[in-house]
Scaffold this motif. Structure first.
Motif, PDB file in Angstrom:
ATOM      1  N   TRP A  79       0.838  -1.201   0.000  1.00 22.65           N
ATOM      2  CA  TRP A  79       0.000   0.000   0.000  1.00 22.65           C
ATOM      3  C   TRP A  79       0.872   1.251   0.000  1.00 22.65           C
ATOM      4  N   LEU A  80       1.920   1.269   0.802  1.00 25.88           N
ATOM      5  CA  LEU A  80       2.821   2.418   0.856  1.00 25.88           C
ATOM      6  C   LEU A  80       3.514   2.629  -0.483  1.00 25.88           C
ATOM      7  N   GLU A  82       2.321   1.839  -3.390  1.00 29.67           N
ATOM      8  CA  GLU A  82       1.316   2.393  -4.303  1.00 29.67           C
ATOM      9  C   GLU A  82       1.103   3.877  -4.024  1.00 29.67           C
ATOM     10  N   GLN A  83       1.054   4.240  -2.762  1.00 25.91           N
ATOM     11  CA  GLN A  83       0.860   5.649  -2.414  1.00 25.91           C
ATOM     12  C   GLN A  83       2.029   6.501  -2.892  1.00 25.91           C
ATOM     13  N   GLU A  86       1.781   6.969  -6.681  1.00 27.38           N
ATOM     14  CA  GLU A  86       0.788   7.983  -7.038  1.00 27.38           C
ATOM     15  C   GLU A  86       1.306   9.383  -6.748  1.00 27.38           C
ATOM     16  N   LEU A  87       1.956   9.539  -5.603  1.00 25.83           N
ATOM     17  CA  LEU A  87       2.515  10.843  -5.243  1.00 25.83           C
ATOM     18  C   LEU A  87       3.585  11.255  -6.244  1.00 25.83           C
TER      19      LEU A  87
END
Length: 94
Positions: A79-80, A82-83, A86-87
Protein backbone atom coordinates in the motif's frame (compact mmCIF):
# COMPACT_ATOMS: atom_id res chain seq x y z
CA UNK A 1 21.61 -27.33 32.47
CA UNK A 2 24.49 -29.68 33.31
CA UNK A 3 26.97 -26.94 32.46
CA UNK A 4 25.14 -24.57 34.81
CA UNK A 5 25.31 -27.08 37.65
CA UNK A 6 29.00 -27.67 37.01
CA UNK A 7 29.56 -23.92 37.01
CA UNK A 8 27.68 -23.63 40.30
CA UNK A 9 29.76 -26.40 41.85
CA UNK A 10 32.97 -24.77 40.62
CA UNK A 11 31.90 -21.45 42.12
CA UNK A 12 31.09 -23.17 45.39
CA UNK A 13 34.53 -24.78 45.45
CA UNK A 14 36.22 -21.44 44.78
CA UNK A 15 34.15 -19.79 47.49
CA UNK A 16 35.04 -22.60 49.91
CA UNK A 17 38.74 -22.10 49.24
CA UNK A 18 38.32 -18.37 49.76
CA UNK A 19 36.43 -18.92 52.97
CA UNK A 20 39.09 -21.32 54.21
CA UNK A 21 41.79 -18.74 53.49
CA UNK A 22 39.86 -16.20 55.59
CA UNK A 23 39.33 -18.51 58.59
CA UNK A 24 41.90 -21.34 58.55
CA UNK A 25 41.54 -22.33 62.20
CA UNK A 26 37.78 -22.17 62.83
CA UNK A 27 35.91 -25.14 61.27
CA UNK A 28 32.45 -24.03 62.43
CA UNK A 29 33.00 -20.54 61.09
CA UNK A 30 34.32 -22.07 57.88
CA UNK A 31 31.24 -24.25 57.48
CA UNK A 32 28.99 -21.28 58.22
CA UNK A 33 30.79 -19.09 55.69
CA UNK A 34 30.71 -21.80 53.00
CA UNK A 35 26.99 -22.25 53.58
CA UNK A 36 26.38 -18.52 53.29
CA UNK A 37 28.46 -18.24 50.17
CA UNK A 38 26.78 -21.31 48.68
CA UNK A 39 23.37 -19.78 49.33
CA UNK A 40 24.50 -16.56 47.65
CA UNK A 41 25.87 -18.48 44.66
CA UNK A 42 22.66 -20.51 44.41
CA UNK A 43 20.55 -17.35 44.54
CA UNK A 44 22.69 -15.78 41.82
CA UNK A 45 22.41 -18.90 39.66
CA UNK A 46 18.63 -18.95 40.10
CA UNK A 47 18.46 -15.27 39.17
CA UNK A 48 20.51 -15.83 36.03
CA UNK A 49 18.42 -18.87 35.12
CA UNK A 50 15.16 -16.94 35.54
CA UNK A 51 16.51 -14.07 33.42
CA UNK A 52 17.48 -16.51 30.69
CA UNK A 53 14.00 -18.07 30.83
CA UNK A 54 12.39 -14.61 30.65
CA UNK A 55 14.62 -13.71 27.71
CA UNK A 56 13.72 -16.93 25.91
CA UNK A 57 10.02 -16.26 26.55
CA UNK A 58 10.37 -12.72 25.20
CA UNK A 59 12.17 -13.98 22.11
CA UNK A 60 9.48 -16.59 21.53
CA UNK A 61 6.76 -13.96 21.90
CA UNK A 62 8.58 -11.72 19.43
CA UNK A 63 8.92 -14.54 16.92
CA UNK A 64 5.23 -15.36 17.27
CA UNK A 65 4.23 -11.70 16.85
CA UNK A 66 6.44 -11.38 13.78
CA UNK A 67 5.08 -14.54 12.21
CA UNK A 68 1.50 -13.46 12.89
CA UNK A 69 2.02 -9.94 11.55
CA UNK A 70 4.34 -10.59 8.63
CA UNK A 71 1.50 -10.72 6.10
CA UNK A 72 0.00 -7.49 7.43
CA UNK A 73 3.39 -5.80 7.16
CA UNK A 74 3.71 -6.97 3.54
CA UNK A 75 0.26 -5.60 2.73
CA UNK A 76 1.09 -2.24 4.28
CA UNK A 77 4.36 -2.07 2.37
CA UNK A 78 2.50 -2.73 -0.90
CA UNK A 79 0.00 0.00 0.00
CA UNK A 80 2.82 2.42 0.86
CA UNK A 81 4.55 1.65 -2.44
CA UNK A 82 1.32 2.39 -4.30
CA UNK A 83 0.86 5.65 -2.41
CA UNK A 84 4.41 6.73 -3.19
CA UNK A 85 3.94 5.85 -6.87
CA UNK A 86 0.79 7.98 -7.04
CA UNK A 87 2.51 10.84 -5.24
CA UNK A 88 5.44 10.57 -7.63
CA UNK A 89 3.07 10.80 -10.64
CA UNK A 90 1.41 13.94 -9.22
CA UNK A 91 4.71 15.72 -8.64
CA UNK A 92 5.48 18.13 -11.49
CA UNK A 93 8.75 17.63 -13.33
CA UNK A 94 11.33 20.27 -12.50
Amino acid sequence: MKASLLFLLACTAVLAVGARADTPEEPKALVQKVQELTQKATAMAKDVYSRVRESEAAQQASRQWLSENAELAKQRLVWLKEQLAELWKKTPAA
